[in-house]
Design a protein around this motif. Sequence first.
Motif, PDB file in Angstrom:
ATOM      1  N   GLY A   3       0.791  -1.226   0.000  1.00 50.34           N
ATOM      2  CA  GLY A   3       0.000   0.000   0.000  1.00 50.34           C
ATOM      3  C   GLY A   3       0.817   1.265   0.000  1.00 50.34           C
ATOM      4  O   GLY A   3       0.283   2.352  -0.198  1.00 50.34           O
ATOM      5  N   PRO A   5       3.218   3.642  -1.856  1.00 50.88           N
ATOM      6  CA  PRO A   5       3.651   3.849  -3.246  1.00 50.88           C
ATOM      7  C   PRO A   5       5.160   3.741  -3.439  1.00 50.88           C
ATOM      8  O   PRO A   5       5.611   3.346  -4.517  1.00 50.88           O
ATOM      9  N   THR A  25      -1.234  -6.196  -6.827  1.00 55.89           N
ATOM     10  CA  THR A  25      -1.533  -4.770  -6.650  1.00 55.89           C
ATOM     11  C   THR A  25      -2.425  -4.196  -7.743  1.00 55.89           C
ATOM     12  O   THR A  25      -2.997  -3.117  -7.557  1.00 55.89           O
ATOM     13  N   GLY A  71      -1.445  -0.708  -8.520  1.00 56.06           N
ATOM     14  CA  GLY A  71      -1.621   0.319  -7.496  1.00 56.06           C
ATOM     15  C   GLY A  71      -0.566   0.244  -6.402  1.00 56.06           C
ATOM     16  O   GLY A  71       0.350  -0.574  -6.457  1.00 56.06           O
ATOM     17  N   PRO A  72      -0.712   1.088  -5.380  1.00 55.55           N
ATOM     18  CA  PRO A  72      -1.742   2.147  -5.269  1.00 55.55           C
ATOM     19  C   PRO A  72      -1.533   3.245  -6.312  1.00 55.55           C
ATOM     20  O   PRO A  72      -0.408   3.661  -6.557  1.00 55.55           O
ATOM     21  N   GLY A  73      -2.635   3.678  -6.904  1.00 59.74           N
ATOM     22  CA  GLY A  73      -2.554   4.614  -8.026  1.00 59.74           C
ATOM     23  C   GLY A  73      -1.901   3.928  -9.210  1.00 59.74           C
ATOM     24  O   GLY A  73      -2.357   2.885  -9.663  1.00 59.74           O
TER      25      GLY A  73
END
Length: 286
Positions: free
Chosen positions: A145, A147, A230, A233-235
């Motif tokens: 989680g 980045p 993932t 992610g995140p983003g």
Amino acid sequence: MKINKMYSYGLLIPAGLIYALLFLYPTVMSFFFSFTRWNLTDWEWIGLANFKMFFEESSLLIGFKNTFIFAFLTTGLKVVIGLLFAVILTSQLKTKRFIRSVVFFPTLVSTIAVGIAFTVLMHPSQGLLNQTLGLFGINGPNWLGDPALAIYSLAIVDVWKGVGIATIIFIAGIMSIPKDYYEAHEVDGGNKLNAFWHITVPLSRPAINAVIILALIGGLRTFDLVWAMTGGGPGFSSDLIASIIYKQYQAGFYGLSTAGNVILFLMVALIVFPIFKFLNRKEVDI
């Protein structure tokens, strides 16, 4: 003599047809459709528009950066760790059978299963990894989680999954080295560390080269592990080029994603072939 040649070539025809059907034809068609806007029933020629749109993708720079970090990091770790395991597993160590089973086991498990399992293990609060660190008073990070950490967490899992194959290749390379070299080195008073650096490493160069090339190609093309753990992610922090291409497929931009596949193919070729040529020039013959 001519009959024997014709017979030999005839045996190659089935393999050639399969290769042409499953590789050459899809490759040529991929290049063609990368210049089109297409769906399952129709296509329209649009030239280089797909390639222009692909390079305008907002997350592309992150994807390229993550792909290079992931590929070169996992390749380096597989070479170092795989060679270390190979040396251990070709020694007289009593526990080598146990180590062999531990090293080889991940290669038998599917990548998706590995991704799901490590997603659970790396959960920030309920995962076994952080709970174990908590026993020693260490506050474990958010592995997937964060980045800044996600791509490196994925790389660790990929190395765990793939180091067994590297170890097998290294074992084959070490076993092919004549024992006379080690015996002569021992007679001259050399120790095991010197034997490793001056005999094992140079004469295992073909195996090292094979691992580097295979691991690098796999790292540049990785998709399934990232998507299972993932989803990029995140983003976009753990997106690789392959996952960006897949997202374009999901969105229905088939021509755009086909152009992305062509770019990925060319990128892998432009990186791997020069490295392959360089490594082959450095090989040591026994």
